[in-house]
Design a protein around this motif. Structure first.
Motif, PDB file in Angstrom:
ATOM      1  N   PRO A   1       7.973-108.995  43.188  1.00 27.52           N
ATOM      2  CA  PRO A   1       7.017-107.925  42.885  1.00 27.52           C
ATOM      3  C   PRO A   1       6.770-107.029  44.086  1.00 27.52           C
ATOM      4  O   PRO A   1       6.660-107.517  45.223  1.00 27.52           O
ATOM      5  CB  PRO A   1       5.740-108.693  42.503  1.00 27.52           C
ATOM      6  N   GLY A   2       6.658-105.740  43.839  1.00 23.81           N
ATOM      7  CA  GLY A   2       6.370-104.810  44.918  1.00 23.81           C
ATOM      8  C   GLY A   2       4.882-104.656  45.183  1.00 23.81           C
ATOM      9  O   GLY A   2       4.497-104.081  46.202  1.00 23.81           O
TER      10      GLY A   2
ATOM     11  N   THR B   1       0.899-106.490  53.900  1.00 21.90           N
ATOM     12  CA  THR B   1       1.719-105.386  53.412  1.00 21.90           C
ATOM     13  C   THR B   1       2.842-105.122  54.411  1.00 21.90           C
ATOM     14  O   THR B   1       2.592-104.896  55.607  1.00 21.90           O
ATOM     15  CB  THR B   1       0.876-104.117  53.236  1.00 21.90           C
ATOM     16  N   ALA B   2       4.081-105.181  53.935  1.00 20.79           N
ATOM     17  CA  ALA B   2       5.221-105.066  54.844  1.00 20.79           C
ATOM     18  C   ALA B   2       6.514-104.977  54.060  1.00 20.79           C
ATOM     19  O   ALA B   2       6.542-105.248  52.849  1.00 20.79           O
ATOM     20  CB  ALA B   2       5.286-106.281  55.777  1.00 20.79           C
ATOM     21  N   VAL B   3       7.579-104.626  54.760  1.00 18.50           N
ATOM     22  CA  VAL B   3       8.929-104.830  54.238  1.00 18.50           C
ATOM     23  C   VAL B   3       9.312-106.262  54.608  1.00 18.50           C
ATOM     24  O   VAL B   3       9.185-106.667  55.769  1.00 18.50           O
ATOM     25  CB  VAL B   3       9.942-103.844  54.851  1.00 18.50           C
ATOM     26  N   TYR B   4       9.748-107.007  53.614  1.00 18.04           N
ATOM     27  CA  TYR B   4      10.147-108.396  53.829  1.00 18.04           C
ATOM     28  C   TYR B   4      11.667-108.488  53.775  1.00 18.04           C
ATOM     29  O   TYR B   4      12.292-108.036  52.813  1.00 18.04           O
ATOM     30  CB  TYR B   4       9.510-109.312  52.773  1.00 18.04           C
ATOM     31  N   TYR B   5      12.227-109.067  54.829  1.00 23.20           N
ATOM     32  CA  TYR B   5      13.671-109.248  54.911  1.00 23.20           C
ATOM     33  C   TYR B   5      14.017-110.732  54.845  1.00 23.20           C
ATOM     34  O   TYR B   5      13.306-111.567  55.430  1.00 23.20           O
ATOM     35  CB  TYR B   5      14.211-108.734  56.250  1.00 23.20           C
TER      36      TYR B   5
ATOM     37  N   MET C   1       9.923-103.886  49.942  1.00 21.38           N
ATOM     38  CA  MET C   1       8.563-103.507  50.318  1.00 21.38           C
ATOM     39  C   MET C   1       7.561-104.203  49.414  1.00 21.38           C
ATOM     40  O   MET C   1       7.677-104.148  48.181  1.00 21.38           O
ATOM     41  CB  MET C   1       8.403-101.992  50.201  1.00 21.38           C
ATOM     42  N   VAL C   2       6.582-104.850  50.016  1.00 22.03           N
ATOM     43  CA  VAL C   2       5.512-105.488  49.271  1.00 22.03           C
ATOM     44  C   VAL C   2       4.179-104.898  49.730  1.00 22.03           C
ATOM     45  O   VAL C   2       3.873-104.901  50.923  1.00 22.03           O
ATOM     46  CB  VAL C   2       5.500-107.015  49.472  1.00 22.03           C
ATOM     47  N   THR C   3       3.427-104.398  48.785  1.00 22.19           N
ATOM     48  CA  THR C   3       2.112-103.826  49.072  1.00 22.19           C
ATOM     49  C   THR C   3       1.040-104.730  48.504  1.00 22.19           C
ATOM     50  O   THR C   3       1.137-105.166  47.342  1.00 22.19           O
ATOM     51  CB  THR C   3       1.981-102.424  48.454  1.00 22.19           C
ATOM     52  N   VAL C   4       0.047-105.037  49.330  1.00 20.45           N
ATOM     53  CA  VAL C   4      -1.089-105.831  48.865  1.00 20.45           C
ATOM     54  C   VAL C   4      -2.255-104.884  48.613  1.00 20.45           C
ATOM     55  O   VAL C   4      -2.776-104.260  49.537  1.00 20.45           O
ATOM     56  CB  VAL C   4      -1.485-106.901  49.889  1.00 20.45           C
TER      57      VAL C   4
END
Lengths: 120, 108
Positions: free
Chosen positions: A9-10, A91-95, A115-118
């Protein structure tokens, strides 16, 4: 060649659990190597989250306390990240990325990142 | 936890010039377990150097790494247009891997 692809999920609500999967192609994760998760908040630097060995042994960044769970699904050739009780700071880009065969190895192959936004 | 400091924060150079980037560790990095990565906007980092001085597969020889213990250097002998990017150092010698804050190499 070896490729990694993150999915999940983004958008995640505060206090909920972030769940991401990294699908690996071109290499069997049960054959060796460590596999890791790294994140990058927008406009900021990189932070190592944790890693898992093909045997299932895991280690993670203590700064994230006990919120991190990393697991692997050998038949599906993928590994996963769960981060609980998320806040806006997550909130970050997760690799996802591959390390070498030893625990003390750099990350030589990376996924493209997700990219995941909280936010509520 | 080993803290990495990179300098300068930004390096403004022209194509063809030499770039020298510094990475300093708050304590000795065991066995020179120090890596350098290049990151371009919208892309994942790419491994350039590992073991402080070994080039990763496919990395041009204009990239070189040196140093030991607490002081490490990445040198780009002659900047090509595709080398303008952000560079991160990372230590993987302790049980907690850490990255430096990055050095941006931009076009003067």
């Amino acid at each position: 060649q070896v490729q990694l692809q993150e999915s999940g999920p983004g958008l995640v609500k505060p206090s909920e659990t972030l769940s991401l999967t990294c699908a690996v192609s071109g290499y069997s994760i049960s054959s060796g190597h460590y596999w890791g998760w790294i994140r990058q908040p927008p406009g900021k630097g990189l932070e190592w989250i944790g890693s898992i060995y093909h045997s299932g042994i895991t280690y993670h960044n203590p700064s994230l306390k006990s919120r991190v769970t990393i697991s692997r699904d050998t038949p599906k050739n993928q590994f996963s990240l769960k981060l609980s009780s998320v806040t806006a700071a997550d909130t970050a880009v997760y690799y996802c990325a591959r390390q070498g065969r030893a625990g003390r190895d750099p990350f030589d192959i990376w996924g493209q990142g997700t990219m995941v936004t909280v936010s509520s | 936890e080993i803290v990495l400091t990179q300098s300068p924060g930004t390096l403004s150079l022209s194509p063809g010039e030499r770039a020298t980037l510094s990475c300093r560790a708050s304590q000795s990095v065991s066995s020179s377990y120090l890596a350098w990565y290049q990151q371009k906007p919208g892309q994942a980092p790419r491994l350039l150097i590992y073991g402080a001085s070994s080039r990763a597969t496919g990395i041009p020889d204009r990239f070189s790494g040196s140093g030991s213990r607490t002081d490490f250097t990445l040198t780009i002998s002659r900047l090509e247009p595709e080398d303008f990017a952000v560079y991160y150092c990372q230590q993987y010698g302790s049980s907690v891997f850490t990255f430096g804050p990055g050095t941006k190499v931009d076009i003067k």
